[in-house]
Write a protein that holds these residues in place. Structure first.
Motif, mmCIF file in Angstrom:
data_model
loop_
_atom_site.group_PDB
_atom_site.id
_atom_site.type_symbol
_atom_site.label_atom_id
_atom_site.label_comp_id
_atom_site.label_asym_id
_atom_site.label_seq_id
_atom_site.Cartn_x
_atom_site.Cartn_y
_atom_site.Cartn_z
ATOM 1 N N LEU A 119 -6.881 9.136 1.946
ATOM 2 C CA LEU A 119 -6.158 8.208 2.811
ATOM 3 C C LEU A 119 -5.701 8.857 4.105
ATOM 4 O O LEU A 119 -5.739 8.247 5.175
ATOM 5 C CB LEU A 119 -4.959 7.633 2.048
ATOM 6 C CG LEU A 119 -4.174 6.494 2.701
ATOM 7 C CD1 LEU A 119 -5.087 5.347 3.096
ATOM 8 C CD2 LEU A 119 -3.076 6.005 1.776
ATOM 9 N N ASN A 120 -5.301 10.113 4.017
ATOM 10 C CA ASN A 120 -4.810 10.815 5.197
ATOM 11 C C ASN A 120 -5.848 10.863 6.314
ATOM 12 O O ASN A 120 -5.522 10.775 7.497
ATOM 13 C CB ASN A 120 -4.386 12.235 4.817
ATOM 14 C CG ASN A 120 -3.447 12.843 5.835
ATOM 15 O OD1 ASN A 120 -2.531 12.183 6.316
ATOM 16 N ND2 ASN A 120 -3.671 14.095 6.181
ATOM 17 N N LEU A 134 0.821 -1.204 0.000
ATOM 18 C CA LEU A 134 0.000 0.000 0.000
ATOM 19 C C LEU A 134 0.857 1.257 0.000
ATOM 20 O O LEU A 134 0.548 2.238 -0.685
ATOM 21 C CB LEU A 134 -0.938 0.003 1.220
ATOM 22 C CG LEU A 134 -1.830 1.233 1.417
ATOM 23 C CD1 LEU A 134 -2.706 1.478 0.205
ATOM 24 C CD2 LEU A 134 -2.684 1.081 2.659
ATOM 25 N N SER A 135 1.971 1.230 0.726
ATOM 26 C CA SER A 135 2.826 2.416 0.833
ATOM 27 C C SER A 135 3.386 2.824 -0.525
ATOM 28 O O SER A 135 3.523 4.011 -0.812
ATOM 29 C CB SER A 135 3.970 2.173 1.825
ATOM 30 O OG SER A 135 4.695 1.007 1.465
ATOM 31 N N GLU A 136 3.704 1.854 -1.372
ATOM 32 C CA GLU A 136 4.230 2.158 -2.697
ATOM 33 C C GLU A 136 3.129 2.661 -3.627
ATOM 34 O O GLU A 136 3.281 3.672 -4.311
ATOM 35 C CB GLU A 136 4.904 0.910 -3.299
ATOM 36 C CG GLU A 136 5.392 1.087 -4.725
ATOM 37 C CD GLU A 136 6.350 2.245 -4.918
ATOM 38 O OE1 GLU A 136 6.259 2.914 -5.964
ATOM 39 O OE2 GLU A 136 7.168 2.497 -4.016
ATOM 40 N N VAL A 137 1.998 1.975 -3.632
ATOM 41 C CA VAL A 137 0.899 2.336 -4.526
ATOM 42 C C VAL A 137 0.316 3.705 -4.172
ATOM 43 O O VAL A 137 -0.107 4.461 -5.050
ATOM 44 C CB VAL A 137 -0.195 1.242 -4.501
ATOM 45 C CG1 VAL A 137 -1.444 1.692 -5.243
ATOM 46 C CG2 VAL A 137 0.345 -0.037 -5.134
ATOM 47 N N ALA A 138 0.323 4.040 -2.890
ATOM 48 C CA ALA A 138 -0.233 5.335 -2.462
ATOM 49 C C ALA A 138 0.526 6.511 -3.055
ATOM 50 O O ALA A 138 -0.002 7.624 -3.147
ATOM 51 C CB ALA A 138 -0.222 5.432 -0.935
ATOM 52 N N VAL A 177 1.530 8.299 14.144
ATOM 53 C CA VAL A 177 0.704 8.131 12.947
ATOM 54 C C VAL A 177 0.810 6.685 12.476
ATOM 55 O O VAL A 177 1.907 6.141 12.316
ATOM 56 C CB VAL A 177 1.168 9.085 11.819
ATOM 57 C CG1 VAL A 177 0.287 8.918 10.584
ATOM 58 C CG2 VAL A 177 1.133 10.529 12.298
ATOM 59 N N GLU A 178 -0.342 6.069 12.252
ATOM 60 C CA GLU A 178 -0.389 4.689 11.785
ATOM 61 C C GLU A 178 0.306 4.563 10.422
ATOM 62 O O GLU A 178 0.115 5.403 9.544
ATOM 63 C CB GLU A 178 -1.862 4.277 11.656
ATOM 64 C CG GLU A 178 -2.085 2.856 11.176
ATOM 65 C CD GLU A 178 -3.567 2.520 11.058
ATOM 66 O OE1 GLU A 178 -3.917 1.347 11.260
ATOM 67 O OE2 GLU A 178 -4.359 3.440 10.777
ATOM 68 N N SER A 179 1.110 3.527 10.250
ATOM 69 C CA SER A 179 1.757 3.304 8.953
ATOM 70 C C SER A 179 0.719 2.822 7.944
ATOM 71 O O SER A 179 -0.329 2.273 8.310
ATOM 72 C CB SER A 179 2.873 2.266 9.072
ATOM 73 O OG SER A 179 2.334 0.969 9.244
ATOM 74 N N ARG A 215 -4.525 8.159 14.222
ATOM 75 C CA ARG A 215 -3.490 8.930 14.909
ATOM 76 C C ARG A 215 -3.786 8.907 16.400
ATOM 77 O O ARG A 215 -4.946 8.904 16.798
ATOM 78 C CB ARG A 215 -3.470 10.388 14.416
ATOM 79 C CG ARG A 215 -2.961 10.554 13.003
ATOM 80 C CD ARG A 215 -3.191 11.967 12.500
ATOM 81 N NE ARG A 215 -2.544 12.202 11.214
ATOM 82 C CZ ARG A 215 -3.002 11.753 10.056
ATOM 83 N NH1 ARG A 215 -4.130 11.049 10.021
ATOM 84 N NH2 ARG A 215 -2.362 11.981 8.931
ATOM 85 N N LYS A 216 -2.738 8.919 17.181
ATOM 86 C CA LYS A 216 -2.938 8.999 18.630
ATOM 87 C C LYS A 216 -1.812 9.812 19.259
ATOM 88 O O LYS A 216 -0.673 9.804 18.768
ATOM 89 C CB LYS A 216 -3.046 7.613 19.251
ATOM 90 C CG LYS A 216 -1.956 6.640 18.878
ATOM 91 C CD LYS A 216 -2.366 5.230 19.254
ATOM 92 C CE LYS A 216 -1.365 4.207 18.741
ATOM 93 N NZ LYS A 216 -1.816 2.836 18.928
#
Length: 306
Positions: A220-221, A193-197, A289-291, A226-227
């Protein structure tokens, strides 16, 4: 905007295995669609049905408004694809493979092969036999073959597989340029997902054959969790003070104070001020922040696995 790929209620069953189930999605002209899923989730089966390589059990797929079928052969002149491993004739060089493919595609442009070799950074490997290519360069050759006839649709299964980081960036820029400046519609699958985003306009997550989530990349953001994590010299007492002041919080597994209130995530200084005023100055404060990969796993675990 013109819809160039339309998938409606697409399903594929092999005896007791439901490989793809009731899949519906669409891709507009000049868009990049990222199709994300674990190995075995149904990505390649979907792509093979899109290309007419296997017949769906139910549903349909249309390209340029025409249903994918054996009789509609004309549409394939406008489609380029790379499915699973990039196939090449091992005893032929990179250039020979592309020249052969040029003849098969009946491409008359004499500059076509040289241009695509340059685009895919294969110039120094042009006279190397395909069997001696690294995995990354074999992948480049596969993408070159898919793009050689300048198609209006590119369907790519794991296109950056085997590429080094620099190669991934180059392919990303190339595909983005094709979509933005040439109006090419690109459907690509990946498990990252990180690459495609970084490249897609729209993302669909497939799990166990079903499309479990679909969103535009610019959304997506707002989907990522987030916490606010806070540490003091006495976290338990500090948390009780915050709760008494109406701040929703709890101690996490590491013993830190965890806060998820959106307003405070945007203004962590307010939490710091409250703690200082009540005698619990923070020794640690951070917005975690969630990966993207964690978000992906959370999405598929929400479907009953994990």
């Amino acid at each position: 905007m013109e819809t160039v790929i339309a998938i409606e209620n697409l399903s594929k069953r092999y005896k007791d295995v439901q490989a793809v189930e009731a899949l519906t999605l669409e891709l507009k002209k000049g868009e990049i669609y990222g199709f994300i899923g674990l190995n075995g989730s149904g990505k390649t089966t979907t792509i093979r049905m899109m290309l007419g390589m296997i017949k769906p059990t139910e549903g349909s797929c249309s390209l340029f408004g025409r249903k994918v079928a054996l009789k509609n052969t004309k549409m394939w002149e406008r489609v380029g694809y790379l499915v699973e491993t990039p196939y090449a004739y091992p005893e032929l060089t990179v250039e020979e493979n592309l020249r052969l493919f040029q003849r098969l595609r009946q491409i008359k442009d004499p500059e076509a092969v040289g241009r695509i070799i340059d685009q895919l950074k294969l110039t120094s490997y042009a006279r190397r036999k395909a069997k001696h290519l690294s995995l990354g360069n074999a992948q480049r050759l596969g993408i070159a073959k898919a793009m050689l006839h300048q198609p209006d649709i590119l369907i790519l299964d794991e296109p950056v597989n085997g590429l080094d980081p620099a190669g991934i960036v180059e392919v990303r820029r190339l595909l983005r340029n094709l979509a933005s400046n040439k109006g090419v519609s690109i459907f690509l699958s990946s498990h990252l997902l990180s690459e495609v985003a970084l490249i897609a306009d729209k993302i669909g997550i497939i799990h166990q054959g079903r499309l479990v989530e679909e969103f535009r990349t610019d959304e997506l953001n707002s989907l990522i969790e987030r916490k606010l994590l806070v540490g003091t010299r006495d976290n338990k007492a500090a948390a009780e003070v915050l709760l008494a002041q109406g701040v929703t919080c709890h101690l996490n597994a590491k013993g830190l104070i965890e806060i998820e209130e959106k307003e405070l995530l945007e203004r962590p200084d307010r939490v710091s001020e409250k703690l200082v005023e009540t005698g619990f100055p923070p020794t640690y404060i951070n917005v975690e922040v969630e990966s993207l990969e964690s978000y992906f796993m959370r999405s598929i675990q929400g479907e009953g696995e994990g």
